[in-house]
Scaffold this motif. Structure first.
Motif, PDB file in Angstrom:
ATOM      1  N   LEU A   1     -14.539   5.555   2.189  1.00 20.19           N
ATOM      2  CA  LEU A   1     -14.037   6.916   2.065  1.00 20.19           C
ATOM      3  C   LEU A   1     -12.875   7.018   1.084  1.00 20.19           C
ATOM      4  O   LEU A   1     -12.364   8.097   0.842  1.00 20.19           O
ATOM      5  CB  LEU A   1     -13.611   7.445   3.443  1.00 20.19           C
ATOM      6  N   GLU A   2     -12.481   5.873   0.565  1.00 15.41           N
ATOM      7  CA  GLU A   2     -11.355   5.848  -0.377  1.00 15.41           C
ATOM      8  C   GLU A   2     -10.135   6.550   0.193  1.00 15.41           C
ATOM      9  O   GLU A   2      -9.561   7.448  -0.415  1.00 15.41           O
ATOM     10  CB  GLU A   2     -11.779   6.430  -1.731  1.00 15.41           C
ATOM     11  N   LEU A   3      -9.787   6.164   1.394  1.00 18.08           N
ATOM     12  CA  LEU A   3      -8.642   6.777   2.068  1.00 18.08           C
ATOM     13  C   LEU A   3      -7.550   5.746   2.333  1.00 18.08           C
ATOM     14  O   LEU A   3      -7.451   5.200   3.423  1.00 18.08           O
ATOM     15  CB  LEU A   3      -9.079   7.386   3.406  1.00 18.08           C
ATOM     16  N   PRO A   4      -6.746   5.471   1.339  1.00 19.60           N
ATOM     17  CA  PRO A   4      -5.698   4.465   1.547  1.00 19.60           C
ATOM     18  C   PRO A   4      -4.679   4.892   2.611  1.00 19.60           C
ATOM     19  O   PRO A   4      -4.074   4.045   3.269  1.00 19.60           O
ATOM     20  CB  PRO A   4      -5.049   4.317   0.177  1.00 19.60           C
TER      21      PRO A   4
ATOM     22  N   ILE B   1       0.831  -1.205   0.000  1.00 16.61           N
ATOM     23  CA  ILE B   1       0.000   0.000   0.000  1.00 16.61           C
ATOM     24  C   ILE B   1       0.862   1.250   0.000  1.00 16.61           C
ATOM     25  O   ILE B   1       0.616   2.199  -0.742  1.00 16.61           O
ATOM     26  CB  ILE B   1      -0.936   0.001   1.226  1.00 16.61           C
ATOM     27  N   GLU B   2       1.915   1.234   0.800  1.00 19.69           N
ATOM     28  CA  GLU B   2       2.737   2.435   0.878  1.00 19.69           C
ATOM     29  C   GLU B   2       3.474   2.689  -0.432  1.00 19.69           C
ATOM     30  O   GLU B   2       3.696   3.833  -0.811  1.00 19.69           O
ATOM     31  CB  GLU B   2       3.658   2.379   2.096  1.00 19.69           C
ATOM     32  N   ALA B   3       3.801   1.637  -1.128  1.00 17.80           N
ATOM     33  CA  ALA B   3       4.419   1.814  -2.441  1.00 17.80           C
ATOM     34  C   ALA B   3       3.427   2.509  -3.372  1.00 17.80           C
ATOM     35  O   ALA B   3       3.782   3.437  -4.105  1.00 17.80           O
ATOM     36  CB  ALA B   3       4.824   0.461  -3.020  1.00 17.80           C
ATOM     37  N   ALA B   4       2.180   2.108  -3.303  1.00 22.39           N
ATOM     38  CA  ALA B   4       1.160   2.688  -4.167  1.00 22.39           C
ATOM     39  C   ALA B   4       0.914   4.155  -3.807  1.00 22.39           C
ATOM     40  O   ALA B   4       0.629   4.977  -4.675  1.00 22.39           O
ATOM     41  CB  ALA B   4      -0.130   1.894  -4.046  1.00 22.39           C
ATOM     42  N   LEU B   5       1.070   4.464  -2.511  1.00 22.99           N
ATOM     43  CA  LEU B   5       0.821   5.838  -2.081  1.00 22.99           C
ATOM     44  C   LEU B   5       1.859   6.809  -2.650  1.00 22.99           C
ATOM     45  O   LEU B   5       1.647   8.010  -2.692  1.00 22.99           O
ATOM     46  CB  LEU B   5       0.825   5.927  -0.549  1.00 22.99           C
ATOM     47  N   ASP B   6       2.973   6.257  -3.059  1.00 21.66           N
ATOM     48  CA  ASP B   6       4.009   7.111  -3.640  1.00 21.66           C
ATOM     49  C   ASP B   6       3.643   7.594  -5.038  1.00 21.66           C
ATOM     50  O   ASP B   6       4.317   8.436  -5.602  1.00 21.66           O
ATOM     51  CB  ASP B   6       5.355   6.342  -3.697  1.00 21.66           C
TER      52      ASP B   6
ATOM     53  N   ASP C   1      -7.063   4.226  -8.936  1.00 23.79           N
ATOM     54  CA  ASP C   1      -7.006   3.060  -9.827  1.00 23.79           C
ATOM     55  C   ASP C   1      -6.424   1.871  -9.083  1.00 23.79           C
ATOM     56  O   ASP C   1      -6.902   0.756  -9.185  1.00 23.79           O
ATOM     57  CB  ASP C   1      -6.079   3.355 -11.023  1.00 23.79           C
ATOM     58  N   PHE C   2      -5.406   2.205  -8.337  1.00 20.46           N
ATOM     59  CA  PHE C   2      -4.722   1.154  -7.590  1.00 20.46           C
ATOM     60  C   PHE C   2      -5.698   0.411  -6.684  1.00 20.46           C
ATOM     61  O   PHE C   2      -5.722  -0.804  -6.619  1.00 20.46           O
ATOM     62  CB  PHE C   2      -3.567   1.779  -6.805  1.00 20.46           C
ATOM     63  N   ILE C   3      -6.537   1.206  -6.027  1.00 21.66           N
ATOM     64  CA  ILE C   3      -7.481   0.574  -5.111  1.00 21.66           C
ATOM     65  C   ILE C   3      -8.492  -0.265  -5.880  1.00 21.66           C
ATOM     66  O   ILE C   3      -8.831  -1.382  -5.505  1.00 21.66           O
ATOM     67  CB  ILE C   3      -8.217   1.629  -4.277  1.00 21.66           C
TER      68      ILE C   3
ATOM     69  N   ASP D   1      -5.728  -5.983  -5.568  1.00 22.23           N
ATOM     70  CA  ASP D   1      -6.493  -6.880  -4.715  1.00 22.23           C
ATOM     71  C   ASP D   1      -6.291  -6.556  -3.237  1.00 22.23           C
ATOM     72  O   ASP D   1      -6.277  -7.427  -2.397  1.00 22.23           O
ATOM     73  CB  ASP D   1      -6.131  -8.329  -5.020  1.00 22.23           C
ATOM     74  N   VAL D   2      -6.118  -5.261  -2.965  1.00 22.37           N
ATOM     75  CA  VAL D   2      -5.897  -4.855  -1.570  1.00 22.37           C
ATOM     76  C   VAL D   2      -7.010  -5.376  -0.667  1.00 22.37           C
ATOM     77  O   VAL D   2      -6.754  -5.936   0.401  1.00 22.37           O
ATOM     78  CB  VAL D   2      -5.818  -3.323  -1.449  1.00 22.37           C
TER      79      VAL D   2
END
Ligand SMILES: Nc1nc2c(ncn2[C@@H]2O[C@H](COP(=O)(O)OP(=O)(O)O)[C@@H](O)[C@H]2O)c(=O)[nH]1
Ligand SMILES: [Mg+2]
Length: 456
Positions: free
Chosen positions: A415-418, A179-184, A191-193, A197-198
């Motif tokens: 809330l779509e808050l990764p 997840i943290e990689a995606a947050l970068d 899209d990532f979410i 398959d999080v």
């Protein structure tokens, strides 16, 4: 505070501690344990000669004036190859309280200080010899009241429980890294979410926490047992049931309704399950002041119980007896015990789905069915060979871990808050970390080790 680096800790705890490792009183042998940098010098001064590592030396233990205090075996374990991870000397002398005192005084006069309760285990933990759950398992093994509890504590000591916790930690780390990689890459976040398959991964980890929670709950019951209240109308046979389970005449049994007034408590081991059982006064409107107090106490015992055994006399109308169930506080599980099967001419039987058993307390038949039901209610029915012991503290930590995962999921889904999910995962890991002591909130160490005995 996180767990300390063992090296820095050894420097900080430069003192040497000593305490009897065997219980007070007379016995064949008593062990005096010394741990810390001065342990070896103290041992060599008392025994008069150098101590070789891991060799049993048969020596005289001498006082300051050279007089012999005792004779016995001296053992030296060099750091870090000892229980505490420090230099340890064990003096095995004769198990007399006075001899032990004299020897301890001599050891203290040479610069050791008395160990606090649990301090040897605490040092073992701080020096990475054991994690916190394993250190607790030592205390549980020593205190275990049933064979199953002892076996379960042994498994925790071997790391069965910690291993499961650590496996979950790794899974959570994987998820966080992902997840943290995606947050970068904020632009691709949504899209990532959607595409990744999080959620599925989160579901799998949550299921693993649930499975561990189940086993931990069982482990806690193995350690602490279940609290059971025997309740029912007067003369149903409650006291007879207690006596039958205890295998002796613990409670007074008569055919006079209202015989039992005080709550009578026993701790029994029923097929390995520790059961704290209370026989109570029959619940009815009592005009007698003493009986009325008994009824009040019966209700209090019921409120404190995990399981109620509702004893029913089938030779009397059953509906009013069963009506008591409506008064049961929430959270108390109920087993219906249809007693006096001998009078009813019914064979003993057990209905596991209904949670009902037919038996005769007086004739002591059908009790095995009740014990089986109790194991089922305690969640031990399928506790296989792999059961480990656990404490309430561990259960609570796992429940909080579970809550963080649920909240994280909600933050992501609704809330779509990764970012918040990532934070909840971090908090979940901290909770898990309190079980093994990888993460140490203030006062946790003190709270755990002070409940240990001295010398442990
Ligand atoms: N025949 C028969 N009598 C029983 C049985 N259990 C209890 N009793 C009798 O029922 C009466 C009340 O028993 P007790 O255990 O004092 O009941 P309590 O008031 O519920 O504690 C006594 O006379 C017992 O001997 C049973 O299984 N069979
Ligand atoms: Mg009674």
């Amino acid at each position: 505070m996180t767990r300390q680096n063992p090296e820095t800790h050894t420097e900080r705890s430069g003192d040497t501690i000593a305490a009897p490792a065997t219980p007070p009183g007379a016995g064949g042998v008593a062990v005096l344990r010394i741990s810390g940098p001065a342990a070896r010098t103290i041992g060599e001064t008392i025994t008069g000669k150098p101590l070789k590592e891991r060799v049993a030396h048969f020596r005289s233990f001498t006082d300051a004036d050279g007089s012999v205090l005792d004779t016995g075996i001296a053992l030296f374990f060099r750091a870090p190859g000892s229980f505490t991870g420090e230099d340890v000397v064990e003096l095995q002398g004769h198990g007399g309280p006075v001899v032990q005192q004299m020897l301890l005084r001599r050891v203290l006069s040479l610069g050791a200080r008395p160990a606090r309760p649990g301090e040897f285990s605490e040092r073992a933990f701080l020096n990475d010899k054991l994690d916190l759950a394993q250190a607790e398992a030592i205390a549980d093994l020593v205190a275990s009241g049933t064979e199953s509890a002892a076996r379960a504590a042994q498994r925790s000591l071997e790391g069965a429980f910690s291993g499961r916790v650590n496996a979950l930690q790794s899974r959570l780390t994987e998820l966080r890294v992902f997840i943290e990689a995606a947050l970068d890459f904020p632009d691709e976040e949504i899209d990532f979410i959607a595409e990744s398959d999080v959620l599925e991964r989160l579901r799998v980890v949550t299921a693993e926490v649930d499975a561990l929670l189940d086993e931990t709950r069982r482990g806690q019951v193995l350690r602490d047992g279940v609290t059971v209240a025997i309740v029912g109308l007067p003369n149903a046979g409650k006291s007879s049931l207690l006596n039958a389970l205890a295998g002796r005449d613990s409670a007074i049994v008569t055919d006079i309704p209202g015989t039992t007034r005080d709550v009578l408590r026993e701790t029994l081991s029923l097929d390995g399950l520790p059961v704290h059982i209370a026989d109570t006064a029959g619940i009815r409107e009592a005009d007698d002041q003493v009986e009325a107090e008994g009824v009040r106490r019966a209700r209090a015992a019921l409120a404190a119980a995990d399981v109620a055994l509702l004893v029913i006399d089938p030779t009397q109308p059953e509906a009013p007896q069963r009506a008591l169930r409506e008064e049961f506080p929430g959270g108390v599980r109920c087993i219906e015990v249809i007693n006096k099967s001998d009078l009813a001419g019914e064979a003993p039987s057990v209905d596991e789905t209904a949670g009902r058993v037919v038996l005769s307390a007086r004739e002591r038949v059908g009790l095995d069915g009740l014990v089986r039901l109790l194991h089922g209610v305690a969640g031990l029915a399928d506790a296989g060979e792999g059961a480990f012991s656990a404490r309430t503290r561990h259960l609570e930590a796992l429940r909080r871990t579970r809550e963080h995962l649920a909240r994280g999921r909600q933050q992501l889904q609704e809330l779509e808050l990764p970012e918040t999910l990532a934070e909840e995962l971090r908090l979940a890991q901290r909770e898990l970390g309190t079980i093994t002591g990888e993460f140490l909130p203030d006062d946790l160490l003190g709270a755990i080790f002070t409940s240990f005995c001295i010398g442990k």
